[in-house]
Design a protein around this motif. Sequence first.
Motif, PDB file in Angstrom:
ATOM      1  N   PHE A 334       0.811  -1.215   0.000  1.00  0.00           N
ATOM      2  CA  PHE A 334       0.000   0.000   0.000  1.00  0.00           C
ATOM      3  C   PHE A 334       0.848   1.270   0.000  1.00  0.00           C
ATOM      4  CE2 PHE A 334      -3.224  -3.016   0.689  1.00  0.00           C
ATOM      5  CZ  PHE A 334      -4.413  -2.427   0.292  1.00  0.00           C
ATOM      6  N   THR A 335       1.988   1.199  -0.656  1.00  0.00           N
ATOM      7  CA  THR A 335       2.654   2.438  -1.040  1.00  0.00           C
ATOM      8  C   THR A 335       1.723   3.159  -1.999  1.00  0.00           C
ATOM      9  OG1 THR A 335       4.815   1.380  -0.821  1.00  0.00           O
ATOM     10  CG2 THR A 335       4.698   3.416  -2.109  1.00  0.00           C
ATOM     11  N   SER A 336       1.319   4.378  -1.658  1.00  0.00           N
ATOM     12  CA  SER A 336       0.240   5.044  -2.384  1.00  0.00           C
ATOM     13  C   SER A 336       0.724   6.357  -2.964  1.00  0.00           C
ATOM     14  CB  SER A 336      -0.953   5.300  -1.454  1.00  0.00           C
ATOM     15  OG  SER A 336      -1.371   4.092  -0.838  1.00  0.00           O
ATOM     16  N   GLU A 337       0.219   6.670  -4.145  1.00  0.00           N
ATOM     17  CA  GLU A 337       0.570   7.908  -4.828  1.00  0.00           C
ATOM     18  C   GLU A 337      -0.677   8.733  -5.064  1.00  0.00           C
ATOM     19  OE1 GLU A 337       2.589   6.857  -8.389  1.00  0.00           O
ATOM     20  OE2 GLU A 337       4.468   6.313  -7.371  1.00  0.00           O
ATOM     21  N   PHE A 362       0.338  19.649  -4.797  1.00  0.00           N
ATOM     22  CA  PHE A 362       1.257  18.831  -4.008  1.00  0.00           C
ATOM     23  C   PHE A 362       1.143  17.388  -4.504  1.00  0.00           C
ATOM     24  CE2 PHE A 362       0.019  22.427  -1.444  1.00  0.00           C
ATOM     25  CZ  PHE A 362       1.205  22.871  -0.891  1.00  0.00           C
ATOM     26  N   GLU A 363       2.278  16.833  -4.886  1.00  0.00           N
ATOM     27  CA  GLU A 363       2.301  15.485  -5.451  1.00  0.00           C
ATOM     28  C   GLU A 363       3.322  14.649  -4.686  1.00  0.00           C
ATOM     29  OE1 GLU A 363       2.048  13.776  -9.941  1.00  0.00           O
ATOM     30  OE2 GLU A 363       3.789  15.027  -9.492  1.00  0.00           O
ATOM     31  N   GLY A 364       2.959  13.381  -4.427  1.00  0.00           N
ATOM     32  CA  GLY A 364       3.919  12.558  -3.716  1.00  0.00           C
ATOM     33  C   GLY A 364       3.385  11.205  -3.336  1.00  0.00           C
ATOM     34  N   THR A 389       6.027  16.802  -2.858  1.00  0.00           N
ATOM     35  CA  THR A 389       6.734  17.829  -3.606  1.00  0.00           C
ATOM     36  C   THR A 389       5.728  18.921  -3.945  1.00  0.00           C
ATOM     37  OG1 THR A 389       8.270  16.219  -4.556  1.00  0.00           O
ATOM     38  CG2 THR A 389       8.086  18.351  -5.665  1.00  0.00           C
ATOM     39  N   ALA A 390       6.078  20.189  -3.637  1.00  0.00           N
ATOM     40  CA  ALA A 390       5.162  21.314  -3.841  1.00  0.00           C
ATOM     41  C   ALA A 390       5.431  21.973  -5.187  1.00  0.00           C
ATOM     42  CB  ALA A 390       5.316  22.337  -2.712  1.00  0.00           C
ATOM     43  N   ALA A 407      -2.734  12.870 -10.582  1.00  0.00           N
ATOM     44  CA  ALA A 407      -1.396  13.289 -11.012  1.00  0.00           C
ATOM     45  C   ALA A 407      -1.479  14.712 -11.539  1.00  0.00           C
ATOM     46  CB  ALA A 407      -0.846  12.352 -12.083  1.00  0.00           C
ATOM     47  N   LEU A 408      -0.425  15.469 -11.350  1.00  0.00           N
ATOM     48  CA  LEU A 408      -0.359  16.821 -11.896  1.00  0.00           C
ATOM     49  C   LEU A 408      -0.179  16.771 -13.399  1.00  0.00           C
ATOM     50  CD1 LEU A 408       1.909  18.575  -9.239  1.00  0.00           C
ATOM     51  CD2 LEU A 408      -0.573  18.767  -9.474  1.00  0.00           C
TER      52      LEU A 408
END
Length: 533
Positions: A334-337, A362-364, A389-390, A407-408
Motif C-alpha cells: 500500500f505504497t500510495s501515490e 502537491f504530489e507525492g 513535492t510542492a 497526477a499533476l
Amino acid sequence: MTVVEQRPAPPAEPPPKRPHRWWALLRNSWRQLTSMRTALVLLFLLAVAAIPGSVFPQRAVDSQRVTEYYQAHPQLAPWLERLGGFEVYGSPWFASIYLLLFTSLIGCVLPRLRDHAWALRQAPPDAPRRLDRLPVSVADRSVSSAPADAARDISGILRRRRWRTRVREQEDGSFTVSAEKGYLKETGNLLFHFALLAVLIGVGFGHWYGWHGNRILVQGADQGFCDSLAQYDDSTLGPRVDAADLPNFCLNLKSFQASYEPSGQPNKFSATVAVSEDDGPEKIREFTVNDPLRLHGANVHLIGHGYAVTLRYTDRFGAAQTKIVPFLPVDGMFTSEGVAQFPDVNIDPKTNKRDAGLQMGFEGRYLPTVGDGATSAYPAENAPGLFLTAYRGDLGLDVGTPGSVYALNQGQIATGDLKNVSGARPHELKIGDTWTLDDGTKLEFLGTRPFATLSIRYDPTQTLVLAGAAIGLAGLMLSLAGRRRRVWFRALPASPGSAGGTLLSAGGLPRTDYPGFADEFAQLVTAAEEGTP
C-alpha cells in the motif's frame, strides 16, 4: 419390299433447370455457417478475441488505468484505441464474431433438435437378418418358454433396465426384440448448445440493459455518495439505459476493517456502510470482497481500498482550505501515490481576484509504514509518513481539458507554468506536522481516512447466464457419459425333433466408442436366458 415407317423422334427433355447463381451461393454459405465445424471455429475465435480484454485495460472497467496506459505507452495507445483495444467487448469485430456464432448455433441446433425429436418418437429398427455379423453376437441359446413368451419376457427385462424396446412377429413364426439406449448423449449435447445460446443471449441483453460505475468512497458522513452519474468516478450505461433509469440509493462508509498476515498478505477486508434506498430510513450493512452488497436494482462490490490523506493549506492571505484526497496504492504494501490540488487559493481579499500563477499542487507518496526505502514496509498504518513535492503556478485546470485527478499536469511542468518550489527532495510529513513553504504559506497533514473502491453494477440477465452455465455443465456431463447402443434378440421355435422350447440368438451394435459394451451385452444375454431382471 418392306416399308419401314419412320416415326418422329420424341421431343428431347429439357435439361434440368440450374438454380440461380446467387441463390446457390447464399444456400451454400448458410450451410457452411450452420455447420458444427464453423460453430467450433467461431467459438475458438471468440475466446481468442477476448484475450485483449484481459491484457489491456478496459475503459468500461477502469478508465483511470486507460489514462495511465496512454501516459506509459504514448506511441502504442492511439493504435490500440483505433483497433478497439480499450473497448474490446464493444468493438465491431468482437460483435461480428459474437453475432456469427449466435447465428451459427441457431442454424446448427434447431435442425438437430427436430431430428432428435423425430428419432425419439420412432421405434427401434427391426433386427438384421444376420446377427452374427454384428460386433458382438451369440446364437443357439435355449430357453424353455414359447417364442412369443420369451420375446415378451426379454422386452420386460430390457425395459426395466431403461431400454426402449419393440417386439415384432416375423413371417416365419419367430419373434424379434429390438432395443435401443443412449439417447441422453444427444439430449445432453443439445442441452449444452441451448445453454450456450442462453449465455450468449444473456451477455447480449446484459450489455444492452445493464450498467456499471466505479466510485472511491472515503469514510465519513461528509463523503457520502448517491447513485447519480455525476458522482461516479467513471461509469458506463448500456445502449438501452439512460441516467433516469438508475436506482435511487445513497451510501455512507461508516468504517473499514482490514487485517493482514505478518508477511503483509491481506487476510480479510470488510466495509460497513449506511444505506438508504428510495429515500427510506438508513440501514447499517456490512459486505466483503466475495459477498457484495445487494440492493434493489444494483450490486455493490468491494474491489479495493486504500488511504485518503487530509491536508489543510493556508495561503498568503490567511485563508485555509481542507481537502481529503485518496492516494492510490501502487504495490501490495500500500505504497500510495496521489496529488492534492488547490486552484482557488491566494485570492486577494481587496480585489477578490485570483492569480492563476499562484495556484498550488502537491504530489507525492503516502507510506502506511515508513521503512528504510521509498516504499512502505507494511500495509497497515504502523508508522505513517507523507512525502510531498510542492508546485506553484498554473495547474492547467482552467482550460477545461480532461486530466487525471491523481497526477499533476506534466505538460504544465514541462513548459515551466508549474514550478517545483520545495527543492530536489520530497518533504516528509508525519501526522500533525506543518510545512511552511518559501512564500510563508503552510500545509498541514491532519491525518488519514480509509477509503473503499466500489464497483456498482446491474445486470438484468445475470440469473439467465448463471442458469445457462449450470445447464450447460449438466448437458456436457450427459453428453460425455451417454453411449448410444442397440441390441437385438431373435426367438425361434425349436426344431421339431428337439424337446421343444425356443432358441435365442442375439447381437449388439455400439453406436459410439464404448469399451464396456461387450460385458453389458453378455449380462443382457445371461439375464434373457435365466429370465432375471
